[in-house]
Motif scaffolding. Structure first.
Motif, PDB file in Angstrom:
ATOM      1  N   SER A 169       0.826  -1.208   0.000  1.00 58.57           N
ATOM      2  CA  SER A 169       0.000   0.000   0.000  1.00 58.57           C
ATOM      3  C   SER A 169       0.862   1.260   0.000  1.00 58.57           C
ATOM      4  N   VAL A 170       1.880   1.272   0.868  1.00 54.58           N
ATOM      5  CA  VAL A 170       2.764   2.445   0.935  1.00 54.58           C
ATOM      6  C   VAL A 170       3.517   2.624  -0.383  1.00 54.58           C
ATOM      7  N   ARG A 171       4.020   1.536  -0.937  1.00 59.00           N
ATOM      8  CA  ARG A 171       4.733   1.623  -2.213  1.00 59.00           C
ATOM      9  C   ARG A 171       3.829   2.165  -3.311  1.00 59.00           C
ATOM     10  N   THR A 172       2.555   1.822  -3.272  1.00 61.86           N
ATOM     11  CA  THR A 172       1.617   2.298  -4.292  1.00 61.86           C
ATOM     12  C   THR A 172       1.397   3.800  -4.192  1.00 61.86           C
ATOM     13  N   VAL A 173       1.080   4.282  -2.988  1.00 59.07           N
ATOM     14  CA  VAL A 173       0.751   5.702  -2.849  1.00 59.07           C
ATOM     15  C   VAL A 173       1.979   6.593  -3.008  1.00 59.07           C
ATOM     16  N   LEU A 174       3.186   6.022  -2.795  1.00 59.96           N
ATOM     17  CA  LEU A 174       4.412   6.809  -2.957  1.00 59.96           C
ATOM     18  C   LEU A 174       5.092   6.555  -4.297  1.00 59.96           C
ATOM     19  N   GLY A 175       4.557   5.620  -5.074  1.00 56.67           N
ATOM     20  CA  GLY A 175       5.166   5.270  -6.348  1.00 56.67           C
ATOM     21  C   GLY A 175       4.846   6.258  -7.452  1.00 56.67           C
ATOM     22  N   ARG A 176       5.317   5.922  -8.642  1.00 53.75           N
ATOM     23  CA  ARG A 176       5.148   6.818  -9.784  1.00 53.75           C
ATOM     24  C   ARG A 176       3.922   6.515 -10.627  1.00 53.75           C
ATOM     25  N   GLY A 177       3.274   5.411 -10.366  1.00 48.70           N
ATOM     26  CA  GLY A 177       2.104   5.042 -11.148  1.00 48.70           C
ATOM     27  C   GLY A 177       0.919   5.964 -10.889  1.00 48.70           C
ATOM     28  N   VAL A 178      -0.124   5.782 -11.682  1.00 49.26           N
ATOM     29  CA  VAL A 178      -1.335   6.581 -11.523  1.00 49.26           C
ATOM     30  C   VAL A 178      -2.125   6.053 -10.325  1.00 49.26           C
TER      31      VAL A 178
END
Length: 342
Positions: A169-178
């Motif tokens: 979850s953290v990787r998703t919200v801090l990642g570069r994806g949409v």
């Protein structure tokens, strides 16, 4: 075959089972939030004692129930309004449970679109567990040794699933994806995780705090992962190039779990997985009423409807994972071979 689902859907719509169940969901939402508050009050009042680990167990159970409510809302089971459902799910996931709503819905929607299909369903994609013979054959050395015995490690691995969900979850919200509504999700999710860990560390001595977090995260992973795993693991794996109609895609790759109200509670209603996959927006309490309709309709069509006991389902999962090379060798093994052919 393309008309089979349309006929069933018309029957179900006329039955009225797709109507919202506001009293049920409001009662569960309010009672579960009250239970969460009671657990936190107990943590504060109990103080420096190892009995806090019982509250860690209680907290894990409550958070899983909140996750189930978020799941239902994400499927638009709770409200008529799409916005109300989406924001309820987003708040439950990020603020209460500590999971990214955007990450969860993207992954879960892909699973619903093509359950157990190679290259489409993220739940059978290559990872720690090998679900297909091709992935199993690629594992060498200690990874190969592990893959041939992975069924026995299934439940121990679930104790790490809670931590894995938070990290993803953290990787998703801090990642570069949409990420839809990233500016809302990122601060809510990060604040929830930091404040939760901070509160436990401040309220409890270091040793008890560490044990509390370990028990809560471990049990959270076991309960949540254990509610989803027996519904599809061990059912046929569909090749990437296979074309299966919607009704058979959902029924033949899903498994229902028989059980009492205790099973329904701890599985969040997902024990009626076939009905949930056929009608994902149907309110959870209505699934038991639509089950006889679906079972009879599948019998009329000659479509295999799978339902087993609670413990039997886990025996199937463990056996399947320990012998993927043989049990999944032919993705269209019975019942698919007889009904769809190649």
């Amino acid at each position: 075959m393309t008309r089979d689902y349309s006929v069933l859907a018309k029957i179900v719509r006329q039955s009225g089972l797709l109507r919202r169940r506001y009293a049920y969901y409001w009662a569960r939402l309010i009672l579960t939030v009250i239970a969460l508050g009671a657990v936190w009050a107990g943590i504060v009042l109990l103080g420096d004692t190892w009995w806090q680990l019982l509250l860690a167990v209680a907290l894990a159970v409550v958070l899983v129930q909140l996750a189930f409510l978020g799941h239902d809302s994400a499927h638009r089971q709770v409200f008529r309004s799409r916005a109300w459902n989406d924001w309820t799910a987003r708040i439950l996931a990020n603020v209460f449970v500590g999971l990214s709503h955007a990450w969860w819905t993207t992954k879960h929607d892909a699973h619903h679109a093509a359950p157990n299909k190679e290259g489409s369903d993220p739940d059978v994609s290559p990872g720690v567990i090998a679900f297909t013979p091709a992935v199993l054959a690629s594992r060498q050395g200690w990874r190969g040794w592990f893959a041939h015995r992975q069924g026995w490690f299934f439940f121990p691995l679930l104790t790490l699933e809670g931590l894995n969900l938070h990290v993803a979850s953290v990787r998703t919200v801090l990642g570069r994806g949409v990420v839809p509504h990233r500016r809302v999700e990122a601060p809510l999710l990060l604040a929830r995780l930091v404040l939760y860990v901070g509160a436990i560390v401040l309220l409890l001595p270091p040793a008890i705090a560490g044990a509390f977090l370990a028990v809560q995260l471990g049990l959270f992973g076991v309960l949540l992962g254990g509610a989803f795993a027996p519904n599809h693991k061990g059912m046929p794996i569909v090749p990437a190039d296979a074309d299966v109609d919607f009704l058979r895609r959902q029924v033949l790759m899903s498994r229902n779990i028989r059980g009492s109200v205790v099973v329904v509670f701890f599985m969040g209603g997902l024990n009626r997985q076939i009905e949930h996959h056929l009608f994902p927006s149907m309110p959870r309490p209505n699934l038991r009423y639509v089950q006889p309709i679906v079972r009879e309709y599948c019998s009329t069509l000659g479509v295999t409807y799978t339902e087993v006991g609670f413990f039997t389902s886990y025996r199937i999962v463990v056996s399947y994972l320990n012998d993927v090379g043989h049990q999944a060798r032919d993705p269209f093994s019975c019942p698919l071979a007889a009904q769809l052919g190649r």
